[in-house]
Design an enzyme around this catalytic site. Structure first.
Site, mmCIF file in Angstrom:
data_model
loop_
_atom_site.group_PDB
_atom_site.id
_atom_site.type_symbol
_atom_site.label_atom_id
_atom_site.label_comp_id
_atom_site.label_asym_id
_atom_site.label_seq_id
_atom_site.Cartn_x
_atom_site.Cartn_y
_atom_site.Cartn_z
ATOM 1 N N LYS A 183 -12.276 9.064 -5.205
ATOM 2 C CA LYS A 183 -10.953 8.443 -5.100
ATOM 3 C C LYS A 183 -9.884 9.295 -5.788
ATOM 4 C CE LYS A 183 -7.997 4.974 -6.842
ATOM 5 N NZ LYS A 183 -7.656 4.550 -8.184
ATOM 6 N N HIS A 203 -7.341 -2.545 -4.347
ATOM 7 C CA HIS A 203 -6.438 -3.358 -3.525
ATOM 8 C C HIS A 203 -6.664 -3.093 -2.031
ATOM 9 C CE1 HIS A 203 -4.317 -4.567 -7.115
ATOM 10 N NE2 HIS A 203 -4.014 -3.324 -7.413
#
Length: 286
Positions: A183, A203
């Site tokens: 990420k 999210h």
């Protein structure tokens, strides 16, 4: 003997050709963890981008990383953030709030004028500088290791050479540094190098499951691979920023549901609730 040797060579060559042909197939399967899952379509991506853009607008703190649409639009533009600054900023953002990570980065830069100062500093001093961002010992160790490895491998603490590499080359370069995960690398690709990639944070992961872009059982890594295949490159930056922003502001589109009865109740509630525009895209994952 000569004929036998040639037959063996031909057999080895055929085997080699078969292996070479099988590599792209394996790589393709790896990049498509859910080949039978049809979403999201390019049209869905465009519609959600436009919906969230009208709702939130593009956040200024993220818009500054957007690719310039005009080559002569250089007036009043800030100089680009260095790749090393961007990588360290992303490391500090792990497992904390945006506000706390920003404070930690500002504290780090104010106490240590250069990366050479950070490299030479005592670990405890670096930890104290970034403590407000949480997980200070772990992040300090990661940053120190990054700088030490850069100095050993490149002779200087600079990552600007990454700007000349492809997405796969950047991933290979950054994968050698301990503590820097997929990420983090994806964020550097999209924001600092302006390459087409789609980071998946908590999210975005939750929203993707809720609106059926990935199966309910998908993990974050497979979600990353799937969405990078399905989302058009030209929409990746805007959609990533907007989904991230919406995920922070909206509590209604989380897929963190409990037992089946609770799940059913929340689905019924969603069907009567139009306060979140993404709920229109909700569908039961199979």
């Amino acid at each position: 003997m000569e004929k036998k040797r040639k037959r063996n060579q031909n057999a080895e060559q055929r085997d080699g050709d078969q292996k070479a042909k099988s590599v792209p197939v394996a790589e393709n399967q790896k990049q498509q963890p859910f080949p039978s899952h049809s979403g999201p379509t390019p049209q869905e991506c465009l519609e959600i981008r436009d919906t969230l853009l009208s709702l939130h607008g593009l956040p200024p703190e993220l818009a500054k990383y957007r690719k310039s649409q005009s080559t002569d639009d250089t007036v009043n533009q800030e100089p680009p953030e260095t790749v090393l600054d961007g990588l360290v900023r992303t490391i500090l953002s792990q497992n904390t709030t945006e506000n706390n990570s920003q404070k930690a980065f500002i504290s780090l830069k104010s106490l240590f004028p250069t990366w050479e100062h950070v490299h030479d500093a005592e670990s405890k001093d670096l930890e104290n500088a970034i403590r407000c961002g949480g997980l200070a010992p772990t992040k300090a160790s990661c940053i120190k290791n990054l700088l030490r490895c850069l100095l050993e491998r490149k002779g200087k603490m600079c990552l600007e050479y990454l700007r000349d590499l492809s997405v796969d080359q950047v991933k290979a370069e950054l994968s050698v540094f301990k503590g820097i995960g997929a990420k983090t690398v994806s964020c550097v690709l999209l924001f600092n190098l302006q390459l087409d990639d789609f980071p998946v944070d908590t999210h975005i992961f939750e929203i993707a499951k809720t609106i059926g872009w990935v199966p309910a059982a998908a993990d974050r890594n497979k979600t990353y691979l799937h969405l990078n295949q399905r989302i058009p490159d030209e929409l990746k930056f805007d959609l990533n920023c907007l989904l991230y922003t919406h995920g922070k502001l909206c509590s209604k589109c989380s897929s963190k549901r409990g037992n089946k009865q609770q799940k059913k109740k929340e689905q019924q509630k969603k069907s009567n609730d139009d306060s979140c525009p993404l709920l229109n895209y909700y569908k039961e994952s199979v």
